[in-house]
Design a protein around this motif. Structure first.
Motif, PDB file in Angstrom:
ATOM      1  N   GLU A  29       0.819  -1.228   0.000  1.00 19.83           N
ATOM      2  CA  GLU A  29       0.000   0.000   0.000  1.00 19.83           C
ATOM      3  C   GLU A  29       0.845   1.267   0.000  1.00 19.83           C
ATOM      4  N   ILE A  30       2.159   1.119   0.235  1.00 19.74           N
ATOM      5  CA  ILE A  30       3.043   2.290   0.214  1.00 19.74           C
ATOM      6  C   ILE A  30       3.664   2.452  -1.180  1.00 19.74           C
ATOM      7  N   MET A  31       3.498   1.466  -2.035  1.00 18.55           N
ATOM      8  CA  MET A  31       4.032   1.602  -3.391  1.00 18.55           C
ATOM      9  C   MET A  31       3.311   2.762  -4.085  1.00 18.55           C
ATOM     10  N   THR A  32       4.033   3.474  -4.930  1.00 21.45           N
ATOM     11  CA  THR A  32       3.482   4.736  -5.427  1.00 21.45           C
ATOM     12  C   THR A  32       3.020   4.681  -6.879  1.00 21.45           C
ATOM     13  N   LEU A  33       1.915   5.339  -7.135  1.00 20.25           N
ATOM     14  CA  LEU A  33       1.495   5.671  -8.495  1.00 20.25           C
ATOM     15  C   LEU A  33       1.951   7.108  -8.695  1.00 20.25           C
ATOM     16  N   VAL A  34       2.918   7.326  -9.528  1.00 21.49           N
ATOM     17  CA  VAL A  34       3.582   8.605  -9.750  1.00 21.49           C
ATOM     18  C   VAL A  34       4.292   9.033  -8.457  1.00 21.49           C
ATOM     19  N   ASP A  35       3.643   9.758  -7.560  1.00 26.09           N
ATOM     20  CA  ASP A  35       4.335  10.171  -6.341  1.00 26.09           C
ATOM     21  C   ASP A  35       3.476   9.987  -5.091  1.00 26.09           C
ATOM     22  N   ARG A  36       2.345   9.305  -5.239  1.00 26.57           N
ATOM     23  CA  ARG A  36       1.467   9.119  -4.080  1.00 26.57           C
ATOM     24  C   ARG A  36       1.264   7.632  -3.825  1.00 26.57           C
ATOM     25  N   PRO A  37       1.425   7.211  -2.572  1.00 23.05           N
ATOM     26  CA  PRO A  37       1.219   5.795  -2.293  1.00 23.05           C
ATOM     27  C   PRO A  37      -0.239   5.375  -2.500  1.00 23.05           C
ATOM     28  N   LEU A  38      -0.424   4.100  -2.789  1.00 24.03           N
ATOM     29  CA  LEU A  38      -1.787   3.588  -3.014  1.00 24.03           C
ATOM     30  C   LEU A  38      -2.718   3.982  -1.878  1.00 24.03           C
ATOM     31  N   ILE A  39      -2.206   3.941  -0.654  1.00 25.87           N
ATOM     32  CA  ILE A  39      -3.086   4.192   0.489  1.00 25.87           C
ATOM     33  C   ILE A  39      -3.618   5.626   0.476  1.00 25.87           C
ATOM     34  N   GLN A  40      -2.835   6.559  -0.091  1.00 29.58           N
ATOM     35  CA  GLN A  40      -3.292   7.953  -0.127  1.00 29.58           C
ATOM     36  C   GLN A  40      -4.498   8.108  -1.061  1.00 29.58           C
ATOM     37  N   GLN A 266      -0.259  -0.507 -15.650  1.00 28.54           N
ATOM     38  CA  GLN A 266      -1.287   0.227 -16.408  1.00 28.54           C
ATOM     39  C   GLN A 266      -1.704   1.489 -15.642  1.00 28.54           C
ATOM     40  N   ALA A 267      -1.874   1.339 -14.330  1.00 32.58           N
ATOM     41  CA  ALA A 267      -2.273   2.494 -13.510  1.00 32.58           C
ATOM     42  C   ALA A 267      -1.184   3.559 -13.542  1.00 32.58           C
ATOM     43  N   THR A 268       0.073   3.130 -13.491  1.00 36.22           N
ATOM     44  CA  THR A 268       1.176   4.093 -13.514  1.00 36.22           C
ATOM     45  C   THR A 268       1.129   4.920 -14.800  1.00 36.22           C
ATOM     46  N   VAL A 269       0.883   4.242 -15.918  1.00 32.30           N
ATOM     47  CA  VAL A 269       0.817   4.965 -17.195  1.00 32.30           C
ATOM     48  C   VAL A 269      -0.391   5.917 -17.194  1.00 32.30           C
ATOM     49  N   ALA A 270      -1.553   5.403 -16.764  1.00 28.15           N
ATOM     50  CA  ALA A 270      -2.767   6.231 -16.807  1.00 28.15           C
ATOM     51  C   ALA A 270      -2.635   7.449 -15.876  1.00 28.15           C
ATOM     52  N   PHE A 271      -2.150   7.230 -14.662  1.00 24.80           N
ATOM     53  CA  PHE A 271      -2.042   8.346 -13.712  1.00 24.80           C
ATOM     54  C   PHE A 271      -0.916   9.297 -14.125  1.00 24.80           C
ATOM     55  N   GLY A 272       0.131   8.772 -14.736  1.00 25.85           N
ATOM     56  CA  GLY A 272       1.216   9.621 -15.255  1.00 25.85           C
ATOM     57  C   GLY A 272       0.681  10.535 -16.343  1.00 25.85           C
ATOM     58  N   LEU A 273      -0.097   9.954 -17.259  1.00 31.25           N
ATOM     59  CA  LEU A 273      -0.638  10.749 -18.369  1.00 31.25           C
ATOM     60  C   LEU A 273      -1.679  11.763 -17.889  1.00 31.25           C
ATOM     61  N   ALA A 274      -2.283  11.490 -16.738  1.00 30.77           N
ATOM     62  CA  ALA A 274      -3.312  12.403 -16.220  1.00 30.77           C
ATOM     63  C   ALA A 274      -2.694  13.615 -15.522  1.00 30.77           C
ATOM     64  N   ARG A 275      -1.392  13.585 -15.278  1.00 33.89           N
ATOM     65  CA  ARG A 275      -0.737  14.708 -14.599  1.00 33.89           C
ATOM     66  C   ARG A 275      -0.322  15.791 -15.594  1.00 33.89           C
ATOM     67  N   PRO A 276      -0.864  16.984 -15.452  1.00 33.24           N
ATOM     68  CA  PRO A 276      -0.548  18.037 -16.420  1.00 33.24           C
ATOM     69  C   PRO A 276       0.960  18.270 -16.571  1.00 33.24           C
ATOM     70  N   GLU A 277       1.713  18.193 -15.449  1.00 34.60           N
ATOM     71  CA  GLU A 277       3.142  18.511 -15.527  1.00 34.60           C
ATOM     72  C   GLU A 277       3.952  17.407 -16.201  1.00 34.60           C
ATOM     73  N   LEU A 278       3.380  16.230 -16.371  1.00 36.98           N
ATOM     74  CA  LEU A 278       4.119  15.109 -16.955  1.00 36.98           C
ATOM     75  C   LEU A 278       3.617  14.728 -18.341  1.00 36.98           C
ATOM     76  N   ARG A 279       2.354  15.143 -18.615  1.00 35.69           N
ATOM     77  CA  ARG A 279       1.639  14.593 -19.766  1.00 35.69           C
ATOM     78  C   ARG A 279       2.449  14.672 -21.058  1.00 35.69           C
ATOM     79  N   GLU A 280       2.981  15.861 -21.359  1.00 34.88           N
ATOM     80  CA  GLU A 280       3.590  16.037 -22.670  1.00 34.88           C
ATOM     81  C   GLU A 280       4.828  15.152 -22.829  1.00 34.88           C
ATOM     82  N   GLU A 281       5.729  15.256 -21.862  1.00 35.94           N
ATOM     83  CA  GLU A 281       6.984  14.508 -21.955  1.00 35.94           C
ATOM     84  C   GLU A 281       6.724  12.994 -21.960  1.00 35.94           C
ATOM     85  N   PHE A 282       5.790  12.582 -21.102  1.00 37.16           N
ATOM     86  CA  PHE A 282       5.532  11.145 -20.943  1.00 37.16           C
ATOM     87  C   PHE A 282       4.832  10.577 -22.180  1.00 37.16           C
TER      88      PHE A 282
END
Ligand code: UTP
Length: 297
Positions: A29-40, A266-282
């Motif tokens: 539960e502490i593993m992170t999607l982008v920079d927030r742990p699953l539990i958050q 899959q979640a990492t990709v989806a949540f990464g693409l949903a972040r405005p600051e990462l979207r373009e580069e990613f």
């Protein structure tokens, strides 16, 4: 009128063996999607649904979870000295009110049902929510909030439900549907991981529940009889046998199974693409990656 739901149980005592060796030292539960742990993500969803009491069922080796929700005075002081207000705000979003979190230990990993049952004294006689943090749901209106709103009309017990391909039904708890009302279905039975070709529908149970306190009594009875893992599904099925209503709720949103490696990626990709600051580069990187792979084939 049905009672307000203010308590949620977060069963986080599983061994997380699918993520070994990482989970030897880090709770899943502490593993992170982008920079927030699953539990958050789970806590944010619960807060949006009006939950005020957060009950974690933990186990040995999960102390990082308790640390995560603790205050971090040295870190805060150093960020303040450096004038890093934005980072301070991010840290603040992890703060919990004093006394809002309770930790209960599940001494042996006897299954999800047993983990929920471990919290029975804190639940008392109120309906409650259960959130499995490894099911992450991206949704405009958070999934549990959708369910709480539906529950205000129905009462009873409710499970989040999602259509899955027929060939995958044996990986889920599957609903036997008595009455289909669109986003709500009335359930007449539930089967945990049915053998291929025997599933009563293709409507699968996902890790969000609103449960009547009677479920705890059912779990207690099953607990005394059964060997091995104690299934939450069995205790919910007992509700129907005792004549109480159980509903499935087809939530609006996309669910990621972050308890599995493929789902987590899959979640990492989806949540990464949903972040405005990462979207373009990613997205540029992903496009290049796909065209390189296609060219290599
Ligand atoms: P999983 O079936 O994903 O098991 O549990 P797991 O141990 O976490 O992971 P794997 O399968 O070994 O990789 C579903 C949820 O139920 C909790 C888990 O923490 C997870 O949130 N759980 C499971 C408990 O709290 N206690 C248990 O005994 C079993």
């Amino acid at each position: 009128m049905s009672k307000r739901i203010t308590k949620a149980i977060f069963p986080v005592a599983g061994l997380g063996t699918r993520f070994l060796p990482a989970t030897k030292a880090i709770p899943k539960e502490i593993m992170t999607l982008v920079d927030r742990p699953l539990i958050q993500y789970a806590i944010d969803e619960a807060r949006a649904a009006g939950i005020r009491d957060f009950i974690f069922v933990t186990a040995r080796g999960k102390s990082a979870l308790e640390d995560y929700f603790d205050s971090a005075p040295e870190l805060e002081a150093s960020l303040r000295r450096a004038g890093k207000e934005e980072l301070l705000e991010i840290l603040k979003s992890t703060n919990m009110d004093s006394g809002a979190i309770a930790y209960i230990r599940q001494h042996k990993p006897l299954g999800l049902g047993h983990a929920v049952w471990c919290a029975r004294r804190l639940i008392g006689n109120e309906p409650f929510a259960v959130i499995l943090p490894d099911d992450v749901i991206a949704a405009e209106k958070p999934c549990l909030q959708q369910m709480v709103e539906a529950y205000a009309e129905t009462g009873g017990s409710m499970v989040a439900a999602m259509e899955v391909p027929k060939e995958q039904t044996s990986a889920y708890g599957i609903l036997d549907v008595k009455e289909d009302m669109g986003s709500l279905v009335k359930v007449s039975g539930m089967v945990e991981k049915p053998a291929a070709g025997t599933a009563p529908s293709s409507l699968a149970v996902i890790g969000r529940y609103i449960l009547s306190p009677k479920i705890m009594q059912n779990l207690g009875k099953i607990n005394r009889g059964a060997a091995g893992e104690l299934q939450l599904t069995d205790a919910i099925a007992a509700e129907m046998e005792q004549g109480r209503d159980v509903f499935g709720y087809r939530f609006r949103g996309q669910r990621f199974d972050c308890g599995s490696k493929a789902g987590f990626l899959q979640a990492t990709v989806a949540f990464g693409l949903a972040r405005p600051e990462l979207r373009e580069e990613f997205s540029q990187y992903l496009t290049e990656l796909v065209s390189m792979r296609n060219a290599a084939q």
